[in-house]
Design an enzyme around this catalytic site. Structure first.
Site, short mmCIF file in Angstrom:
data_model
loop_
_atom_site.label_atom_id
_atom_site.label_comp_id
_atom_site.label_asym_id
_atom_site.label_seq_id
_atom_site.Cartn_x
_atom_site.Cartn_y
_atom_site.Cartn_z
N SER A 118 2.50 -1.11 7.69
CA SER A 118 2.84 -2.43 8.26
C SER A 118 4.28 -2.83 7.97
O SER A 118 4.77 -3.82 8.51
CB SER A 118 1.85 -3.51 7.83
N ALA A 159 0.45 -7.33 -0.86
CA ALA A 159 0.02 -6.00 -1.30
C ALA A 159 -0.35 -5.09 -0.12
O ALA A 159 -0.89 -5.58 0.87
CB ALA A 159 -1.19 -6.14 -2.24
N PRO A 160 -0.02 -3.80 -0.20
CA PRO A 160 0.64 -3.10 -1.31
C PRO A 160 2.17 -3.22 -1.32
O PRO A 160 2.81 -2.76 -2.24
CB PRO A 160 0.22 -1.64 -1.08
N GLY A 194 4.46 -3.31 1.93
CA GLY A 194 5.24 -2.86 3.09
C GLY A 194 6.29 -3.88 3.53
O GLY A 194 7.43 -3.53 3.86
N LYS A 240 -2.95 -13.92 13.15
CA LYS A 240 -3.96 -12.89 13.43
C LYS A 240 -4.93 -13.47 14.46
O LYS A 240 -5.50 -14.56 14.25
CB LYS A 240 -4.72 -12.53 12.15
C1 SAM Z 1 -2.53 -7.05 5.92
S1 SAM Z 1 -2.48 -7.10 4.20
C2 SAM Z 1 -0.77 -7.26 3.85
C3 SAM Z 1 -0.01 -6.00 3.97
C4 SAM Z 1 1.43 -6.16 3.50
N1 SAM Z 1 2.17 -7.08 4.37
C5 SAM Z 1 2.14 -4.85 3.48
O1 SAM Z 1 3.04 -4.65 4.31
O2 SAM Z 1 1.82 -4.01 2.64
C6 SAM Z 1 -3.08 -8.68 3.81
C7 SAM Z 1 -3.02 -9.02 2.34
O3 SAM Z 1 -3.24 -10.42 2.24
C8 SAM Z 1 -3.90 -10.65 1.00
N2 SAM Z 1 -4.50 -11.98 1.04
C9 SAM Z 1 -5.46 -12.46 1.86
N3 SAM Z 1 -5.74 -13.74 1.56
C10 SAM Z 1 -4.92 -14.10 0.56
C11 SAM Z 1 -4.70 -15.30 -0.18
N4 SAM Z 1 -5.40 -16.39 0.07
N5 SAM Z 1 -3.77 -15.28 -1.12
C12 SAM Z 1 -3.03 -14.18 -1.39
N6 SAM Z 1 -3.18 -13.02 -0.73
C13 SAM Z 1 -4.12 -12.98 0.23
C14 SAM Z 1 -4.88 -9.51 0.88
O4 SAM Z 1 -5.21 -9.27 -0.48
C15 SAM Z 1 -4.09 -8.35 1.50
O5 SAM Z 1 -3.46 -7.57 0.50
#
Ligand code: SAM
Length: 362
Positions: A191, A224-225, A227, A309
């Site tokens: 991503s 996380a992780p 990107g 989303k």
């Molecule tokens: C699509 S992934 C993100 C990928 C990230 N942008 C990358 O490039 O690696 C969505 C992330 O949002 C986190 N997430 C979802 N709800 C959250 C919240 N309320 N607070 C913090 N993190 C949250 C999840 O743990 C997940 O790691």
């Protein structure tokens, strides 16, 4: 026929069609739609053909969310002979108009991709022939003047091509509106390309040195992780990464990242020196929209890039509009002066990327 042809992600033709019909109507231009599902292509046929050119100049492509690229047709689809295809195209074009560049394109489908070897091969003699006849400028230019036109040749097969043109200052610089980005091996997730493309799309080249530069502070919600954090770190920024999940060790080792295992909806920076907010949390788009607007209103960031989303089963164009309207309402109520653009980027799937930049108080 005269139609405006729009490229979008295959599967999003309905959204792209609804949007061009609505935004053309705001400009008092009306027409009907022709599309084939999953082809990534929409045709907007004008009732009054004479209005097409003006619309291509008046309606900014960057205001269209679902269209990656567009052009206005020059005549009908041409049936090409087996041999001397270049000559047949050159003959159809004549020498009345001059174009600054040629874009040889095909659909973003498996069949379209299978054609790319053919189109790449054909584009060399075609470019040469059009330069020779003066239809195409002798050299590609970096800076286009207002009114400079781009010639599009959209191949449906080796035998069928649709010709058209767009205005260079109001079209994507990438064929089919698709930037080809290289996945950086050191990035912890694919991503990463979404934020890379978003920066490329939303921030003009000449302003990147100032707005995407080392020394700026950034916050990444749902990081996380890592990107997206990787893209911020790569540009020399100091990043607060908010996620309960683990961040890639390689990013933590840079010393530019501070990881907070907190709820992204509750976290706020303690000082008002945060420039960027990026957010990739998978959440209800209205909830995300409200959060982003509140960061801008509170002065907790100057610019934000985030994904909305799209939820399955609901009309996607309406979902996006509703979320954007919520942001406009909130920023309007607080008299914030801002600019906001949204785009369904090439590396986006069931999501749309939004950019907001605060410009001050009214
Ligand atoms: C699509 S992934 C993100 C990928 C990230 N942008 C990358 O490039 O690696 C969505 C992330 O949002 C986190 N997430 C979802 N709800 C959250 C919240 N309320 N607070 C913090 N993190 C949250 C999840 O743990 C997940 O790691």
């Amino acid at each position: 026929m005269t139609a405006i042809v729009l490229y979008c992600r295959p599967g999003f033709e309905k959204e792209c069609a609804a949007e061009i019909q609505e935004k053309a109507a705001w400009n008092e231009v009306f027409g009907y739609i022709k599309l084939k599902k999953n082809q990534g292509l929409v045709e907007f046929h004008l009732y009054d053909e004479g209005q097409g050119d003006a619309l291509m100049q008046k309606l900014p492509l960057k205001r269209l969310i679902f269209a990656r690229q567009w052009f206005i047709t020059l005549g009908d689809v041409i049936e090409l002979p087996e041999y001397q295809r270049v000559e047949a195209i050159a003959e159809t074009l004549g020498d009345e108009f001059r174009y600054e560049e040629l874009r040889v394109e095909s659909l973003d489908t498996n069949d379209g991709k299978a054609l790319s070897k053919f189109t790449r091969k054909l584009s060399v003699p075609l470019r040469q022939a059009l330069r020779k006849s003066g239809v195409l400028a002798a050299k590609e230019s970096e800076d286009f003047v207002e009114g400079a036109a781009i010639l599009h040749a959209l191949f449906f097969s080796g035998q069928q091509v649709q010709l058209g043109y767009s205005y260079a200052t109001n079209s994507s610089p990438h064929p089919m509106g698709i930037p080809r980005l290289k996945f950086p091996n050191a990035a912890p997730s694919r991503s990463t390309l979404k934020l890379d493309e978003a920066f490329l799309h939303f921030i003009p080249k000449g302003e990147r040195e100032e707005r995407l530069t080392s020394g700026l502070n950034a916050t990444d919600l749902g990081s996380a992780p890592g990107g997206w954090t990787y893209q911020l770190v790569r540009r020399g920024m100091m990043v607060k990464a908010i996620d309960n999940g683990p961040m890639a060790e390689s990013l933590m080792e840079t010393g530019q990242v501070k990881h907070y295992q907190q709820d992204g909806f509750k976290f706020r920076p303690s000082k008002k020196n945060n420039y960027w907010l990026v957010c990739d949390m998978i959440e209800n788009p209205i909830k995300v929209a409200k959060l982003m607007a509140s960061w801008i209103i509170d002065g907790d960031c100057k610019e934000a890039i985030f994904n909305l989303k799209l939820m399955p089963g609901k009309a996607r164009y309406q979902q996006v509009n509703k979320a954007l309207q919520r942001i406009k309402d909130m920023l309007g109520e607080h008299e914030v002066w801002y600019e906001m653009y949204a785009k369904h980027l090439y590396y986006d799937r069931e999501e749309v990327t939004v950019h907001i930049r605060a410009l001050g108080k009214r």
